[in-house]
Scaffold this motif. Structure first.
Motif, mmCIF file in Angstrom:
data_model
loop_
_atom_site.group_PDB
_atom_site.id
_atom_site.type_symbol
_atom_site.label_atom_id
_atom_site.label_comp_id
_atom_site.label_asym_id
_atom_site.label_seq_id
_atom_site.Cartn_x
_atom_site.Cartn_y
_atom_site.Cartn_z
ATOM 1 N N GLN A 137 -12.596 -8.175 1.447
ATOM 2 C CA GLN A 137 -13.080 -6.962 1.279
ATOM 3 C C GLN A 137 -11.854 -6.005 0.737
ATOM 4 O O GLN A 137 -10.674 -6.351 0.965
ATOM 5 N N LYS A 138 -12.320 -5.029 0.008
ATOM 6 C CA LYS A 138 -11.546 -4.169 -0.627
ATOM 7 C C LYS A 138 -10.265 -3.740 0.366
ATOM 8 O O LYS A 138 -8.985 -3.644 -0.370
ATOM 9 N N GLU A 139 -10.462 -3.257 1.442
ATOM 10 C CA GLU A 139 -9.433 -2.835 2.344
ATOM 11 C C GLU A 139 -8.444 -3.790 2.724
ATOM 12 O O GLU A 139 -7.194 -3.650 2.686
ATOM 13 N N GLU A 142 -6.469 -4.655 -0.707
ATOM 14 C CA GLU A 142 -5.435 -3.417 -0.650
ATOM 15 C C GLU A 142 -4.115 -3.720 0.106
ATOM 16 O O GLU A 142 -3.149 -3.734 0.063
#
Ligand SMILES: C[S@@+](CC[C@H](N)C(=O)[O-])C[C@H]1O[C@@H](n2cnc3c(N)ncnc32)[C@H](O)[C@@H]1O
Length: 390
Positions: A137-139, A142
């Motif tokens: 997931q992008k979180e 990141e």
């Protein structure tokens, strides 16, 4: 005594800076002195990890293994809460990853990150395969962009410790090639060979090279429960022996012909045959079953057709492989739930036509339909047991 008093006691803990906590916890587990009956406690920028047993040389040992920690360790007696005795593996993983997140220098939204953690996975021997989407997931991506390789490596170690395995992989979509090549990404561990025991049958294969469907477990057991004593059986899509080995070990077939095109799967099949001591009753026909089945005409009592979404292209060959008096077909198929009944009828009609075309006078009967699993929201993986008799 009240509940709260029951869950609290005074205990020994090692206090270390938050950023060293995953590493220290792993060392404590390795040394067998981590007390997992108690809950770690955050105290300002430090974490208290509960310990018990022989910790006389622990401080020196830790300083040797993690030189940067020097002077920042203390062993103290503290009041710690008891761990809930019924933590599920998913809860334990979440609790441990929460500690790992606390130890990172980079700010992170812990609640969101934890909400994405996988709730189910595939256990293959001492390896866990996480679902494709896990930690993508992008979180999470990141966060990883700010983590060192060592920190990410520690995270995979934390997951392995929580789930009590040594290796960790992440599923990639099974490829659409005919070999159903597995595309597992190994996150922690040196190699992908796994061995497992299922209902008395040993399987071995390289999880990074071939697929293994745990979801078919009920079908593997069902097939293994059918008495095939004295029968010659063909497995037209043998793989690593998902069905071939249960038929050899449990159904007691006299001889099994396994057709398989993928050399990586054949490696597993050969290993499984040796491990289960059935090699003498197995012949492997390597290559395209369009060719290998054609060499097995009139030889068999049963033909197993375990491929999805459909094995229809080899139905004619499979019928020709049965002995003149007939036998059984086990036809795997993906079918829309509301079309299962009409699919069974259509299949019998098609088999009757093929039977006439190959010059056989058989009665074709659908004897049993097994719903193996949901393949997608409205589609079932089913197996139709068909009997052909004079
Ligand atoms: C889905 S896997 C078998 C899986 C197993 N039956 C199960 O349900 O878990 C299908 C196997 O058929 C093999 N296969 C596909 N096409 C083939 C062909 N034309 N000839 C021989 N083997 C083939 C693949 O390499 C693969 O190992």
């Amino acid at each position: 005594m009240s509940d709260s008093k029951q869950t609290i006691s005074s205990n020994v803990a090692i206090l270390i800076p938050l950023e060293f906590s995953p590493k220290v916890k792993q060392i404590l587990i390795r040394k067998n002195i981590y007390n997992d009956e108690l809950r770690p406690k955050r105290i300002s920028q430090k974490l208290a990890l509960p310990i018990d047993g022989d910790f006389d040389t622990l401080t020196e040992d830790l300083c040797r293994e993690i030189p940067d920690i020097l002077g920042d360790i203390s062993i103290e007696e503290l009041v710690l809460e008891k761990n809930s005795p019924k933590l599920t593996p998913a809860q334990l993983m979440s609790a441990n990853i929460s500690i790992w997140l606390d130890g990172l220098k980079h700010q992170n939204n812990k609640q969101i990150l934890l909400s994405y953690l996988p709730q189910k996975w595939e256990l293959l021997g001492d390896m866990v395969l996480l679902p494709t989407i896990s930690f993508k997931q992008k979180e999470w991506l990141e966060l990883f962009s700010h983590c060192s390789e060592t920190e990410i490596y520690e995270l995979w170690g934390v997951i392995c410790d929580s789930l009590n395995v040594n290796r960790l992989g992440r599923q990639q979509p099974i490829s659409d090639d005919i070999m159903r090549t597995s595309q597992v990404e190994l996150l922690l561990g040196q190699e992908g060979w796994v061995e497992l025991l299922d209902h008395g049958v040993h399987f071995g294969f390289d999880a990074t090279k071939v697929m293994y469907s745990s979801g078919n477990v009920t079908e593997r057991h069902r097939i293994g429960n059918i008495n095939m004593e004295g029968e010659v059986v063909i497995d037209a899509f043998a793989g690593i022996g998902y069905y071939s080995l249960p038929m050899l070990v449990r159904s007691n077939v006299k001889h099994l012909h396994a057709c398989e095109i993928n050399t990586n799967s054949i490696e597993g099949l050969i290993w499984g045959a040796k491990r289960n001591e059935v090699s003498q009753r197995l012949t492997i026909h390597e290559g395209d079953n369009n060719i290998t089945l054609a060499n097995l005409k009139n030889t068999s009592d049963r033909c197993h057709l375990g491929i999805l979404p459909s094995s229809e292209r080899v139905w004619s060959l499979a019928l020709e492989c049965l002995k003149s008096e007939g036998g059984w077909l086990h036809i795997h198929m993906n079918v829309a739930e509301d079309k299962i009944a009409s699919w069974v009828e259509d299949t019998i009609t098609k088999l009757e036509i093929i039977t006439r075309n190959i010059g056989r006078q058989w009665k074709i009967e659908a004897k049993h339909l097994e719903k193996v699993k949901w393949y997608s929201p409205h589609t079932r993986h089913v197996v139709l047991d068909v009997h052909c008799s004079e």
